[in-house]
Design an enzyme around this catalytic site. Structure first.
Site, PDB file in Angstrom:
ATOM      1  N   ARG A   1       1.529   9.247  23.845  1.00 35.17           N
ATOM      2  CA  ARG A   1       2.136   7.921  23.812  1.00 35.17           C
ATOM      3  C   ARG A   1       2.556   7.483  22.409  1.00 35.17           C
ATOM      4  O   ARG A   1       3.043   6.370  22.241  1.00 35.17           O
ATOM      5  CB  ARG A   1       1.160   6.872  24.378  1.00 35.17           C
TER       6      ARG A   1
ATOM      7  N   THR B   1       6.298  25.336  37.424  1.00 34.35           N
ATOM      8  CA  THR B   1       5.159  24.441  37.632  1.00 34.35           C
ATOM      9  C   THR B   1       4.222  25.044  38.672  1.00 34.35           C
ATOM     10  O   THR B   1       4.639  25.345  39.795  1.00 34.35           O
ATOM     11  CB  THR B   1       5.628  23.054  38.085  1.00 34.35           C
TER      12      THR B   1
ATOM     13  N   TYR C   1       5.280   5.052  41.993  1.00 34.85           N
ATOM     14  CA  TYR C   1       5.511   6.488  41.848  1.00 34.85           C
ATOM     15  C   TYR C   1       5.259   6.952  40.417  1.00 34.85           C
ATOM     16  O   TYR C   1       4.542   7.937  40.189  1.00 34.85           O
ATOM     17  CB  TYR C   1       6.937   6.846  42.270  1.00 34.85           C
TER      18      TYR C   1
ATOM     19  N   HIS D   1      -0.419  17.713  34.624  1.00 34.80           N
ATOM     20  CA  HIS D   1       0.620  16.918  35.296  1.00 34.80           C
ATOM     21  C   HIS D   1       0.409  15.424  35.061  1.00 34.80           C
ATOM     22  O   HIS D   1       0.709  14.588  35.920  1.00 34.80           O
ATOM     23  CB  HIS D   1       0.630  17.224  36.799  1.00 34.80           C
TER      24      HIS D   1
END
Length: 407
Positions: free
Chosen positions: A336, A188, A54, A301
């Site tokens: 990141r 969203t 997921y 997303h």
């Protein structure tokens, strides 16, 4: 505004490095690596197959995701020398409020599949680290329980927008968000239906359809939904959780998009800032201005919804040029490291949302793992700027002049 919370009583992010080295003198090592490149692999190894699929999974063949990651390498930071200054000022102002750091925790649902602490652990970490926490409509924890865990911290609410047939549910969700202290509404736009996600489908796993409250807790705890469900089925939600999960998922993922005129309904029922998440082109950004929105999030997303798409970072400067002086532009997808945050800010974002990385921290060490990820990213950001002679994240100091676009 922040409920008796000293919002700026935060540690200097760079202090985390000193803390780690001090513990090293006592032969203590970090529970989780500080190298963000390894968080994903370590977390996936810790998770169940369904949970890993997921959070790690993407739309289609992962092309959009891959472009997000690669897009940051196309920009390089040019350092300035002999800049005598203290540590960089990381504070930013969005929606009329000053924040000590230019990041927030992005809305991520179903967090209890990663760690039993779930959203309670993540929002508590956000409070400790003095950054906003964005509550997802797909949370496995209710508004009310998140409020308790978050305490005085700043909370925003992300809406998966029910269709016009369920405006009463939308109003109820918005009212609960306001009642529990959410200041900003994030709407969203790209998830009115779930994308083509091979990893989830190969696992036969949709967390919103299971006969439990994971992913649909906001529905199961909502008085309007509960009343309607009992009137329709003659039983409480807990007596037929499979059907209840299916019905609430169908409400918040209705299968068709709203249109621009529908934003007037949200404005009528929300008196704070409204931010559209998922804006990926200039015409849509201009529409957001036209319809009186206070902000947008340039986001695909994280590559989870549409395959074959353009990287969010690629579109960011174009959108900032078009509307950056008219509303606040936020950013997510592919971040990141501290350098990634710096590049997004230099390209015009006022705040950067962190998604998958903090979920990996949650999976590895619960709430303390989320704090670790936040402190690593902020410490990395502060050092990156300091070593580059960039004295603040304000546009006058951190802008495209400090970047070189690689060929």
């Amino acid at each position: 505004m922040f409920r008796n919370y000293n919002w700026f009583d935060a540690k200097e992010p760079i202090s985390y490095e000193s803390e780690i080295y001090a513990k090293g003198l006592k032969f203590q090592r970090p529970q989780i690596t500080v190298d963000g490149r390894h968080w994903e692999q370590l977390a996936v190894e810790r998770m169940t197959k369904d949970a890993a699929g997921y959070v790690y999974g993407c739309a289609g063949k992962r092309e959009t995701y891959d472009k997000n990651m690669e897009s940051f390498k196309k920009w390089s930071i040019i350092p300035n020398r002999l800049i005598k200054s203290g540590f960089p000022d990381l504070s930013t102002t969005v929606f009329g409020q000053k924040y000590p750091f230019p990041i927030a925790l992005a809305p991520v649902g179903v967090q209890k599949i990663f760690n039993p602490e779930g959203e309670s652990g993540s929002c508590a970490a956000a409070t400790r680290e003095h950054i906003p926490y964005i509550i997802s409509t797909a949370s496995a924890t209710s508004f009310e329980d998140i409020e308790k865990a978050s305490g005085p911290g700043e909370r925003w609410y992300q809406l998966y927008w029910p269709s016009n047939d369920h405006q009463d549910i939308t109003i109820s969700l918005l009212n609960r968000a306001k009642k529990t202290g959410c200041r900003v509404l994030i709407v969203t736009l790209d998830t009115f239906i779930l994308g083509w996600r091979p990893s989830d489908m190969d696992n036969g796993y949709d967390p919103f359809l299971n006969p439990d409250s994971i992913g649909v807790e906001h529905g199961f705890s909502d008085p309007v939904f509960r009343k309607q469900f009992k009137e329709k089925h003659g039983v409480e939600v807990e007596e037929n959780m499979l059907e209840a999960a299916k019905e609430f998922a169908g409400i918040v993922f209705p299968g068709i998009s709203h249109d621009w005129e529908d934003l007037k309904f949200l404005r009528k029922h929300w008196d704070g800032p409204i931010v559209l998440k998922g804006i990926m082109n200039v015409p849509d950004a201009k529409k957001a201005v036209e319809y009186g929105m206070q902000g947008i999030v340039v986001s695909n997303h994280g590559g989870r919804q549409q395959d074959g798409g353009v990287a969010s970072l690629t579109m960011l400067p174009k959108i900032v040029d078009a509307v950056g002086d008219k509303l606040d532009v936020l950013f997510d997808s592919g971040v990141r490291s501290g350098a990634d945050i710096a590049k997004a800010l230099a390209l015009g974002a006022k705040m950067v949302l962190i998604g998958r990385p903090y979920v990996y921290g949650l999976a590895l060490e619960g709430s303390s793992g989320v704090s670790h990820v936040i402190r690593c990213l902020l410490g990395d950001l502060e050092l990156t700027l300091h070593l580059s002679g960039i004295v603040s994240v304000k546009p006058k100091d951190l802008n495209r002049d400090v970047l070189y676009k690689e060929e």
